[in-house]
Scaffold this active site. Structure first.
Site, PDB file in Angstrom:
ATOM      1  N   GLY A 154       3.948 -47.926  13.969  1.00  0.00           N
ATOM      2  CA  GLY A 154       4.985 -48.400  14.904  1.00  0.00           C
ATOM      3  C   GLY A 154       5.525 -47.444  15.964  1.00  0.00           C
ATOM      4  O   GLY A 154       5.592 -46.116  15.677  1.00  0.00           O
ATOM      5  N   LYS A 177       6.489 -39.833   9.397  1.00  0.00           N
ATOM      6  CA  LYS A 177       6.315 -40.761  10.620  1.00  0.00           C
ATOM      7  C   LYS A 177       5.661 -39.597  11.336  1.00  0.00           C
ATOM      8  O   LYS A 177       6.397 -38.614  11.917  1.00  0.00           O
ATOM      9  CB  LYS A 177       7.762 -41.212  11.163  1.00  0.00           C
ATOM     10  CG  LYS A 177       7.389 -41.936  12.532  1.00  0.00           C
ATOM     11  CD  LYS A 177       8.563 -42.596  12.845  1.00  0.00           C
ATOM     12  CE  LYS A 177       8.445 -43.281  14.320  1.00  0.00           C
ATOM     13  NZ  LYS A 177       9.793 -43.972  14.480  1.00  0.00           N
ATOM     14  N   ASP A 187      17.547 -51.699  18.126  1.00  0.00           N
ATOM     15  CA  ASP A 187      16.019 -52.303  17.634  1.00  0.00           C
ATOM     16  C   ASP A 187      16.470 -52.854  16.282  1.00  0.00           C
ATOM     17  O   ASP A 187      15.283 -52.706  15.376  1.00  0.00           O
ATOM     18  CB  ASP A 187      14.884 -51.203  17.656  1.00  0.00           C
ATOM     19  CG  ASP A 187      13.522 -52.012  17.762  1.00  0.00           C
ATOM     20  OD1 ASP A 187      13.467 -53.130  18.033  1.00  0.00           O
ATOM     21  OD2 ASP A 187      12.632 -51.089  17.638  1.00  0.00           O
TER      22      ASP A 187
END
Length: 447
Positions: free
Chosen positions: A25, A45, A144
């Site tokens: 993502g 990540k 977000d």
């Protein structure tokens, strides 16, 4: 470059073992691994394709925002990943974070095939409000907020994640004068004013997103499932919202009050939206009514999730068919004006019909090949589908897709560089992702 002032020692490749790919993502891919010295799982990540100055700056900014917002309801950051030393990508970097074993609110809704039991619903929305209020108290905006960015630990407690779009606000009390740069976020959760190219985000952006998030948790659905960006961009500024009339407000004490909060959060006028101090006070009142029931329903949900991994009863969307005490599925509500939920001749307010048809890998691949011309023209969720494919899409191809200006060009690149040469398994994976993000399209084409 200032980075995590008290955590400057990087976490290197050699300190981690048992790597597993979790998902993709934004600008990074997420992995699960065990830290050899600490002895517990962490999430890493990693940047999609090595290191550049701009990516490194964005990485540092996200990590610092996470540390600045660190609290019980925000994902914990442990440090910066660096590696793999002595391997092909010596400059690979990322963020090492707390690993959340259950996944996200989005995956929970998918696995349950609808909303969780009401006591858990009320705890989730309260915990999100607590996290967002803390974020805003630190003069940060998330930008977000959506189900996939609310992660769940092993006890189904919620924590905010993915601060790639987080911005620093100008003042703790200012609502209209906050300068925060370009708008971001997923378009179905964006407020009407954010579709204006000159819009500069303020905290009211997050309040609106919270309202849509509440609707999604209350109903277990994705908002506007068949609407692409252009249609959402057109209809949201005209006042369209998800069909709240389908929520039976009598099913749980306090739900009526939270539906009212939801509607105020997505108000067309930004100044009329409540801030998160108001939100958490209202969610606290409702959660306190149902607090004693939470442990029972958490055990019930965890048992249901566990059963899904060891057997059996799943429908074509992966939704569990195990009986569960959940809110009733919404009934159609003819009086709701919701043009975003309409197709040429039918309303999208009702649930997507579920087919019992099961397709083999070869059949899925044939579907992708046979419908190539139309799929190229109508698919809008290209990046979401690409991210679902994970490592099947080469880093260079991912960047090329991301750089294309239109959905049509993006999907052409995906076809040319990945699907054409990837074989039936890749096409079948593409079909599954397409079915998730464009279910009515697949159904219309006979999938």
């Amino acid at each position: 470059m200032a980075l995590l002032s008290h955590k400057n020692t990087p976490i290197v490749y050699e300190s981690l073992e048992n790597w597993e790919f979790v998902g993709s993502g934004g600008f990074g891919r997420v992995y699960k691994a065990i830290h050899k010295e600490w002895g517990f799982h962490v999430a890493i990540k990693k940047l999609h394709d090595g290191v550049s100055l701009s990516k490194e700056r964005a990485l540092c900014e996200e990590a610092n925002h996470m540390e600045n917002a660190s609290c019980e309801f925000v994902l914990r950051v442990y440090g910066i990943y660096q590696g793999p030393s002595g391997h092909e990508l010596p400059l690979e970097q990322g963020i090492v974070m707390e690993f959340m074993g259950i996944g996200s609110v989005e995956s929970l809704l998918e696995d349950l095939g609808g909303p969780p039991p009401w006591p858990l619903v009320f705890r989730l929305v309260h915990q999100v409000a607590l996290g967002m209020n803390f974020l805003h108290s630190r003069k940060l905006m998330h930008q977000d907020l959506k189900p996939s960015n609310v992660l769940l630990n092993d006890d189904l407690n919620a924590k905010l994640a993915d601060f790639g779009l987080c911005r620093v606000s100008a003042s703790a009390s200012c609502r209209n004068g906050e300068k925060a740069g370009a708008s971001g976020g997923s378009y179905k959760y964006m407020p009407p004013e954010a579709f204006n190219p000159s819009y500069e985000p303020v905290r009211d952006f997050d309040s609106y997103s919270y309202g849509i998030l509440l609707w999604s948790i209350f109903t277990g659905k994705e908002p506007y499932p068949a609407a692409d960006f252009s249609r959402v961009e057109l209809r949201i500024p005209l006042g369209d919202r998800p069909p709240f009339g389908d929520i039976d407000q009598q099913k749980a004490e306090g739900l009526k009050e939270l539906v009212d909060l939801m509607r105020r959060c997505w108000d067309q006028v930004p100044s009329k939206r409540p801030d998160f101090k108001v939100c958490l006070e209202e969610t606290k009142k409702v959660f306190s009514i149902h607090k004693m029931e939470v442990h029972i329903v958490v055990h019930q949900v965890l048992t249901t999730l566990k059963s899904s991994t060891s057997n059996t009863h799943q429908n074509r969307n992966g939704a569990l068919c195990v009986p569960l005490l959940t809110p009733e599925q919404p009934k159609s509500h003819d009086s709701i004006d919701c043009r975003l939920m309409e197709t040429k001749s039918t309303s999208m307010q009702s649930s997507v019909s579920v087919s019992t048809k099961r397709m083999s890998i070869a059949e899925k691949a044939k579907f992708v090949d046979d419908n190539r011309p139309e799929l190229i023209q109508v698919i809008s969720e290209v990046m979401a589908i690409t991210e679902e494919l994970g490592d099947m899409v080469h880093n260079e191809t991912y960047q090329r897709i991301e750089a294309e200006p239109t959905s049509t060009e993006k999907i052409r690149v995906l076809y040319q560089r990945t699907l054409r040469s990837g074989g039936e398994k890749v096409k079948a994976a593409f079909f599954d992702a397409l079915k998730k993000h464009h279910p009515r399209l697949v159904e219309r084409l006979g999938g």
